[in-house]
Scaffold this motif. Structure first.
Motif, PDB file in Angstrom:
ATOM      1  N   PHE A 116      53.233  62.404  13.109  1.00  0.00           N
ATOM      2  CA  PHE A 116      51.970  61.906  12.572  1.00  0.00           C
ATOM      3  C   PHE A 116      52.098  61.642  11.067  1.00  0.00           C
ATOM      4  O   PHE A 116      51.606  60.637  10.554  1.00  0.00           O
ATOM      5  CB  PHE A 116      50.826  62.891  12.802  1.00  0.00           C
ATOM      6  N   GLY A 117      52.760  62.560  10.372  1.00  0.00           N
ATOM      7  CA  GLY A 117      52.954  62.377   8.936  1.00  0.00           C
ATOM      8  C   GLY A 117      53.653  61.077   8.606  1.00  0.00           C
ATOM      9  O   GLY A 117      53.338  60.423   7.608  1.00  0.00           O
ATOM     10  N   ARG A 118      54.590  60.658   9.446  1.00  0.00           N
ATOM     11  CA  ARG A 118      55.338  59.421   9.221  1.00  0.00           C
ATOM     12  C   ARG A 118      54.566  58.180   9.667  1.00  0.00           C
ATOM     13  O   ARG A 118      54.964  57.055   9.335  1.00  0.00           O
ATOM     14  CB  ARG A 118      56.678  59.463   9.954  1.00  0.00           C
ATOM     15  N   GLY A 174      45.231  69.426  -6.067  1.00  0.00           N
ATOM     16  CA  GLY A 174      45.337  69.328  -4.614  1.00  0.00           C
ATOM     17  C   GLY A 174      44.026  68.773  -4.087  1.00  0.00           C
ATOM     18  O   GLY A 174      43.719  67.599  -4.248  1.00  0.00           O
ATOM     19  N   GLY A 175      43.221  69.624  -3.500  1.00  0.00           N
ATOM     20  CA  GLY A 175      41.945  69.171  -2.968  1.00  0.00           C
ATOM     21  C   GLY A 175      40.749  69.847  -3.605  1.00  0.00           C
ATOM     22  O   GLY A 175      39.686  69.936  -3.003  1.00  0.00           O
ATOM     23  N   THR A 176      40.911  70.337  -4.850  1.00  0.00           N
ATOM     24  CA  THR A 176      39.859  71.107  -5.495  1.00  0.00           C
ATOM     25  C   THR A 176      38.908  70.203  -6.267  1.00  0.00           C
ATOM     26  O   THR A 176      39.302  69.558  -7.243  1.00  0.00           O
ATOM     27  CB  THR A 176      40.464  72.142  -6.462  1.00  0.00           C
ATOM     28  N   THR A 177      37.667  70.177  -5.844  1.00  0.00           N
ATOM     29  CA  THR A 177      36.663  69.311  -6.463  1.00  0.00           C
ATOM     30  C   THR A 177      36.484  69.617  -7.944  1.00  0.00           C
ATOM     31  O   THR A 177      36.410  68.710  -8.780  1.00  0.00           O
ATOM     32  CB  THR A 177      35.315  69.457  -5.738  1.00  0.00           C
ATOM     33  N   MET A 203      53.658  62.283  -2.976  1.00  0.00           N
ATOM     34  CA  MET A 203      53.767  62.362  -1.519  1.00  0.00           C
ATOM     35  C   MET A 203      55.208  62.671  -1.120  1.00  0.00           C
ATOM     36  O   MET A 203      56.158  62.134  -1.715  1.00  0.00           O
ATOM     37  CB  MET A 203      53.301  61.045  -0.877  1.00  0.00           C
ATOM     38  N   HIS A 204      55.380  63.525  -0.133  1.00  0.00           N
ATOM     39  CA  HIS A 204      56.713  63.844   0.369  1.00  0.00           C
ATOM     40  C   HIS A 204      57.366  62.578   0.912  1.00  0.00           C
ATOM     41  O   HIS A 204      56.795  61.889   1.766  1.00  0.00           O
ATOM     42  CB  HIS A 204      56.631  64.900   1.464  1.00  0.00           C
ATOM     43  N   GLY A 235      49.826  66.813   3.101  1.00  0.00           N
ATOM     44  CA  GLY A 235      49.483  67.192   4.467  1.00  0.00           C
ATOM     45  C   GLY A 235      48.333  66.359   4.985  1.00  0.00           C
ATOM     46  O   GLY A 235      47.536  65.820   4.210  1.00  0.00           O
ATOM     47  N   GLY A 236      48.271  66.190   6.311  1.00  0.00           N
ATOM     48  CA  GLY A 236      47.154  65.500   6.928  1.00  0.00           C
ATOM     49  C   GLY A 236      47.191  64.001   6.730  1.00  0.00           C
ATOM     50  O   GLY A 236      48.246  63.383   6.546  1.00  0.00           O
ATOM     51  N   ALA A 237      46.021  63.377   6.741  1.00  0.00           N
ATOM     52  CA  ALA A 237      45.874  61.935   6.578  1.00  0.00           C
ATOM     53  C   ALA A 237      45.581  61.615   5.115  1.00  0.00           C
ATOM     54  O   ALA A 237      44.696  62.220   4.507  1.00  0.00           O
ATOM     55  CB  ALA A 237      44.742  61.418   7.463  1.00  0.00           C
ATOM     56  N   TRP A 238      46.300  60.661   4.557  1.00  0.00           N
ATOM     57  CA  TRP A 238      46.147  60.399   3.130  1.00  0.00           C
ATOM     58  C   TRP A 238      44.776  59.819   2.776  1.00  0.00           C
ATOM     59  O   TRP A 238      44.267  60.047   1.683  1.00  0.00           O
ATOM     60  CB  TRP A 238      47.274  59.491   2.620  1.00  0.00           C
ATOM     61  N   GLU A 239      44.135  59.111   3.703  1.00  0.00           N
ATOM     62  CA  GLU A 239      42.846  58.500   3.403  1.00  0.00           C
ATOM     63  C   GLU A 239      41.729  59.538   3.182  1.00  0.00           C
ATOM     64  O   GLU A 239      40.694  59.216   2.600  1.00  0.00           O
ATOM     65  CB  GLU A 239      42.438  57.532   4.509  1.00  0.00           C
ATOM     66  N   GLN A 240      41.956  60.779   3.637  1.00  0.00           N
ATOM     67  CA  GLN A 240      40.929  61.808   3.462  1.00  0.00           C
ATOM     68  C   GLN A 240      40.715  62.163   1.997  1.00  0.00           C
ATOM     69  O   GLN A 240      39.734  62.833   1.649  1.00  0.00           O
ATOM     70  CB  GLN A 240      41.305  63.059   4.249  1.00  0.00           C
ATOM     71  N   PHE A 241      41.607  61.711   1.117  1.00  0.00           N
ATOM     72  CA  PHE A 241      41.463  61.976  -0.313  1.00  0.00           C
ATOM     73  C   PHE A 241      40.535  60.984  -1.010  1.00  0.00           C
ATOM     74  O   PHE A 241      40.245  61.149  -2.197  1.00  0.00           O
ATOM     75  CB  PHE A 241      42.836  61.946  -0.991  1.00  0.00           C
ATOM     76  N   GLN A 242      40.061  59.974  -0.307  1.00  0.00           N
ATOM     77  CA  GLN A 242      39.243  58.953  -0.960  1.00  0.00           C
ATOM     78  C   GLN A 242      38.028  59.523  -1.704  1.00  0.00           C
ATOM     79  O   GLN A 242      37.756  59.115  -2.842  1.00  0.00           O
ATOM     80  CB  GLN A 242      38.784  57.902   0.050  1.00  0.00           C
TER      81      GLN A 242
END
Length: 350
Positions: free
Chosen positions: A278-280, A181-184, A236-237, A203-210
């Motif tokens: 927003f998700g869409r 998920g988001g675990t460093t 992704m859903h 969840g949220g904005a996909w670019e935040q995973f960069q």
């Protein structure tokens, strides 16, 4: 090559008025039909999740994958995920090696911590050992994959001394992916081990995973692994239909109901239409709409992150079976060819 496929958790339909839950038998039979269609329309892989709850149909992904192997010819068949923290890695390897043999070398394991914690009491594990269990069992699984005879000692199971492990997977070697998920720490661990990673962007904005993608790639490169063999994907859903807005509006009640069922057990506020909209959007985590909307978004994510795999998590809330079949058909016949064509052009014109 960008691989395109479908992930499922085996959600069961829940009647919003009565609370009655769909028969697992019915849903399992539908899933096999859906995987058969995925193979027929040329999708590259299918992933099946593991859950131990009343509202999910699948507790043992390997059994579903073995059944799917008998009705498919080309599609890769993997878990999404296998909760290795609460599983015996020896049994997991043996089961997936069997699927690999049945399918002619098409099996994969995606190892992860899972979305829920019900498997821990079911199989007699303590949640206080959550992280240690994952690390130890992943270590054992990787050794099992590489060695037909194993010597191994850990904390949570008896040692293995000159133990032969059969059956063995085919020469393909049973690929192991890590789901994060988001675990460093999970991202860095996977990079150090040289294992492919599937990022769950749910969840949220996909670019935040960069930053996590960059961290993973750096760890992979720093430990001397061949970048030509680098693999990374996103989960992704997703849901696809003929008309963009009709599909979005029709799927919203199903999706929102599932978010609220999960949220009720986790203390989340009620799911809002604004979150869904927003998700869409181009920035959001959902790929729900027509083929053109899906193509644009998949290509945007692929270009940003350098993906080698995209997984459409397509059964959130358990849409109607016929709608699922239509979504799979659109993915395979309308979306996948355009995405493959575009990514080939990018590779030939770096």
């Amino acid at each position: 090559m960008l691989e395109l496929g479908v992930g499922m958790f085996g959600d069961l339909q829940v009647d919003s008025a009565t609370g009655k839950i769909q028969s697992p038998q019915q849903r399992l039979q539908e899933i096999i039909e859906e995987v058969k269609l995925m193979d027929e329309v040329g999708l590259d892989f299918f992933g099946m999740g593991e859950h131990h709850r009343e509202d999910y149909a699948v507790a043992s992904p390997e059994i579903i994958l073995a059944a799917a192997a008998s009705v498919t010819r080309n599609i890769k068949l993997g878990s999404a995920v296998s909760v290795i923290s609460s599983t015996d890695p020896v049994k997991l390897y043996k089961d997936f090696a069997t699927v690999d043999l049945i399918s002619g070398g098409r099996a994969e394991i995606m190892a992860g911590r899972g979305s829920f914690i019900e498997s821990f009491p079911v199989f007699g594990y303590d949640l206080k050992d959550y992280s240690e269990l994952f690390e130890e069992k992943l270590d054992l699984l990787l050794k099992l994959r590489s060695n037909p005879t194993i010597n191994w000692t850990g904390k949570f199971r008896k040692s293995l001394i000159n133990q032969d492990i059969f059956p063995r997977a085919t020469e393909n070697g049973l690929p192991v992916w890590i789901a994060v998920g988001g675990t460093t720490s999970s991202v860095i661990r996977a990079g150090k081990l040289g294992l492919p990673v599937m990022f769950a962007i749910i969840g949220g904005a996909w670019e935040q995973f960069q930053p996590l993608f960059e961290m993973y790639q750096q760890a992979y490169a720093d430990h001397g692994y061949d970048m030509d063999k680098f693999e990374v994907g996103v989960h992704m859903h997703s849901f696809f239909g003929e008309d963009n807005e009709h599909t979005g509006n029709a799927y919203y009640p199903t999706y929102a109901s599932q978010m609220n069922r999960i949220g009720a057990s986790r203390g989340w506020p009620p799911y809002q239409r604004s979150q869904y909209d927003f998700g869409r959007s181009a920035l959001g985590h959902l790929i729900v709409g027509d083929a053109n909307r899906a193509i644009d978004k998949i290509l945007a994510v692929q270009e940003k992150f350098g993906l080698t795999r995209f997984s459409a998590h397509m059964d959130v809330g358990s849409p109607n079976h016929q709608d699922m079949m239509k979504s799979i058909e659109i993915f395979g016949t309308k979306i996948a060819p355009k995405v493959r064509e575009a990514t080939k052009l990018w590779r030939s014109n770096p």
